[in-house]
Design an enzyme around this catalytic site. Structure first.
Site, PDB file in Angstrom:
ATOM      1  N   TYR A  52      70.093  35.821  71.211  1.00 13.91           N
ATOM      2  CA  TYR A  52      71.049  36.185  70.099  1.00 13.91           C
ATOM      3  C   TYR A  52      72.722  36.110  70.570  1.00 13.91           C
ATOM      4  O   TYR A  52      72.838  36.175  71.987  1.00 13.91           O
ATOM      5  CB  TYR A  52      71.162  37.841  69.476  1.00 13.91           C
ATOM      6  CG  TYR A  52      71.442  38.785  70.542  1.00 13.91           C
ATOM      7  CD1 TYR A  52      72.865  39.463  70.672  1.00 13.91           C
ATOM      8  CD2 TYR A  52      70.473  39.194  71.574  1.00 13.91           C
ATOM      9  CE1 TYR A  52      72.989  40.319  71.466  1.00 13.91           C
ATOM     10  CE2 TYR A  52      70.837  40.323  72.661  1.00 13.91           C
ATOM     11  CZ  TYR A  52      72.124  40.724  72.468  1.00 13.91           C
ATOM     12  OH  TYR A  52      72.637  41.672  73.423  1.00 13.91           O
ATOM     13  N   CYS A  53      73.559  35.926  69.752  1.00 15.44           N
ATOM     14  CA  CYS A  53      75.050  35.801  70.138  1.00 15.44           C
ATOM     15  C   CYS A  53      75.724  36.347  69.106  1.00 15.44           C
ATOM     16  O   CYS A  53      75.169  36.778  67.987  1.00 15.44           O
ATOM     17  CB  CYS A  53      75.435  34.425  70.569  1.00 15.44           C
ATOM     18  SG  CYS A  53      75.130  33.139  69.270  1.00 15.44           S
ATOM     19  N   THR A  54      77.039  36.146  69.169  1.00 15.18           N
ATOM     20  CA  THR A  54      78.205  36.851  67.969  1.00 15.18           C
ATOM     21  C   THR A  54      77.885  36.144  66.766  1.00 15.18           C
ATOM     22  O   THR A  54      77.912  36.734  65.747  1.00 15.18           O
ATOM     23  CB  THR A  54      79.488  36.475  68.505  1.00 15.18           C
ATOM     24  OG1 THR A  54      79.712  36.904  69.817  1.00 15.18           O
ATOM     25  CG2 THR A  54      80.579  37.170  67.424  1.00 15.18           C
TER      26      THR A  54
END
Length: 508
Positions: free
Chosen positions: A238-240
């Site tokens: 996951y990331c922003t």
């Protein structure tokens, strides 16, 4: 005659009921109209933010890329858009602000401009933000990668071929509760310390690669301890907003399919959060499995799910006094590695210029980094080893002196200091390529193309690193030779002791 009063009463009751129903509908419409008017009034005093990205495969050619960059600039100005637009041959990455109406008109215009490429793009809108959070101007500029992993050109793993499985927030939420699962935070460490996913104890294990920048991710994936953590697991990322997971998941899957030691890990699947943390927050207003705040690269600085941030204590602390603190303010940076610093208000006011060099980020403290050179040397060694691996995996394109007819070349230039770095200028800005330079000057190991920081336009200049001082002397001897209709200039350019030279991400 006795029935008439009864009928009259019934009719009267029916009329009253109908009259009451009409009044309620009228009031309902009025409330709806008032709500719309209020929303419009709010929009006049607020701005909307839009985050999105789109990888393009196969990548644009030079002409298509120039058209895309021109469209971004002109359409952005037309709709009074502010923000940053990173435009590469591999796609675009945008964070923009504007009025509620104009931001949506701009995205609709983008889709109409190229429906085949942007018809399925996910635009993430955040409305009713304060006017002070608007970007004052638009910066649309050319970049090599829309996320800098150091994986440009041939090194870039195909997202269409290798990209991870996208999961919507509800499905990703459930995956975090499963056993034999790891969840990799693909963001930088300074982002992770103020907020992250916190899966259930019997669910996924959270992993922080402890990166200062994305170019460290390929190095981290190759570490033996990383491979041990992934063995026999299903991998979540996951990331922003989702963009960093695209290339990261593709790189991992490519390695799992093509590299022997990675094939043996028995990874059960690679998944990524569709729309990133931003979309997860909109689905889980109470925060779900999230804890803390989400660092963002716009004027909000950070945000959290509305219901989760009320009364929540910070996860992180001030780097000076260890007081609970999670706000990156004042543009303070770690004096040794340069990442944003967490300094509380009191400590900032006591030392506004950051003169205390002992106040370092928690990662530098953990790794006992006390000087910039330690970071620079370590990164240089790690990236050089990774570059060597890439070279071993594919045949070299470099020409050798023995393979060329050197009768057309001039003699070697004197090189008593045995310099290997060169500076080239007056190159054709439209058509100069790596292959052209390698065919002209044998044994180039690195090329750093120089371009304008704002516009991204190529200056027609470059720094080269040659394999040996003799190769450099040969190249300088060709100063003034005509290439693509221009007499190019080649001279020795001794590397400064402060430079990270040669830069590993420019290796051929």
């Amino acid at each position: 005659m006795d029935d008439l009063p009864s009928k009259t009463v019934k009719k009267s009751k029916k009329e009253k009921k109908e009259k009451k129903s009409k009044k309620e509908k009228k009031n309902k419409r009025k409330r709806a109209d008032d709500s719309v008017i209020a929303e419009v009034e709010n929009q006049k005093d607020s701005i909307s933010l839009c985050l999105f990205y789109q990888y393009i495969e196969p990548p644009w050619n030079t002409e298509e890329h120039e058209k895309a960059l021109k469209f971004m600039k002109e359409s952005g100005e037309k709709f009074n858009i502010g923000g940053r637009m990173r435009v590469a041959t591999e796609g675009i990455n945008c964070t923009i602000t504007g009025s509620y109406e104009n931001v949506r008109k701009w995205t609709d215009n983008l889709v109409r401009w190229s429906p085949g490429e942007f018809g399925k793009t996910e635009f993430k809108f955040t409305d009713n933000l304060p006017m002070g959070q608007a970007f004052p101007n638009l910066k649309a500029f050319e970049v090599v990668e829309i996320v800098n992993y150091g994986l440009a050109g041939e090194k870039a793993p195909s997202i269409q071929q290798f990209g991870g499985t996208h999961l919507e927030p509800e499905d990703y939420h459930k995956k975090m509760e499963e056993e034999d699962t790891v969840i990799i935070d693909v963001r930088n460490h300074y982002e992770a310390i103020i907020g992250r996913f916190n899966p259930p104890k019997d669910g996924a294990k959270w992993i922080d690669p402890k990166m200062r920048k994305s170019t460290e991710f390929p190095v981290w994936l190759d570490k033996p301890e990383t491979k041990e953590q992934l063995k026999g697991k299903q991998v979540l990322m996951y990331c922003t907003g989702g963009i960093r997971c695209e290339r990261a998941s593709a790189l991992l899957k490519q390695k799992l399919e093509t590299e022997g030691d990675m094939k043996e890990l028995g990874v059960k699947g690679v998944y990524q959060l569709q729309g990133g943390i931003d979309k997860y927050f909109k689905q889980f207003s109470d925060g779900g499995h999230w804890k803390g705040k989400n660092y963002v690269f716009d004027k909000r600085f950070s945000h959290a799910p509305p219901e989760a941030c009320v009364g929540a204590d910070p996860l992180s602390t001030c780097e000076k006094c260890s007081k609970p603190w999670d706000k990156f303010k004042g543009k303070r940076r770690c004096p040794t590695c340069g990442v944003p610093s967490l300094i509380c208000r009191d400590c900032f006011e006591a030392d506004p210029k950051g003169k205390d060099r002992n106040v370092r980020c928690d990662l530098c403290v953990q790794e006992n980094i006390t000087h910039k050179s330690q970071i620079r040397n370590r990164q240089k060694e790690e990236l050089a080893a990774l570059e060597q691996k890439y070279l071993n995996l594919r045949p070299s394109k470099r020409s050798r002196v023995d393979d060329l007819d050197v009768s057309q070349y001039k003699p070697l230039a004197p090189n008593p200091e045995r310099i290997t770095r060169l500076f080239l200028s007056n190159l054709c800005t439209k058509n100069t390529t790596e292959d052209i330079l390698c065919n002209l000057l044998p044994n180039i190991t690195h090329i750093m193309w120089l371009s304008d920081r704002k516009s991204g336009a190529f200056y027609g200049k470059a720094f080269l690193e040659m394999a040996t001082p003799e190769d450099a002397a040969f190249a300088v001897g060709q100063d003034g030779c005509r290439v693509l209709g221009r007499n190019i200039k080649i001279k020795f350019q001794k590397a400064d002791a402060k430079d990270l030279w040669p830069p590993p991400n420019c290796r051929l």
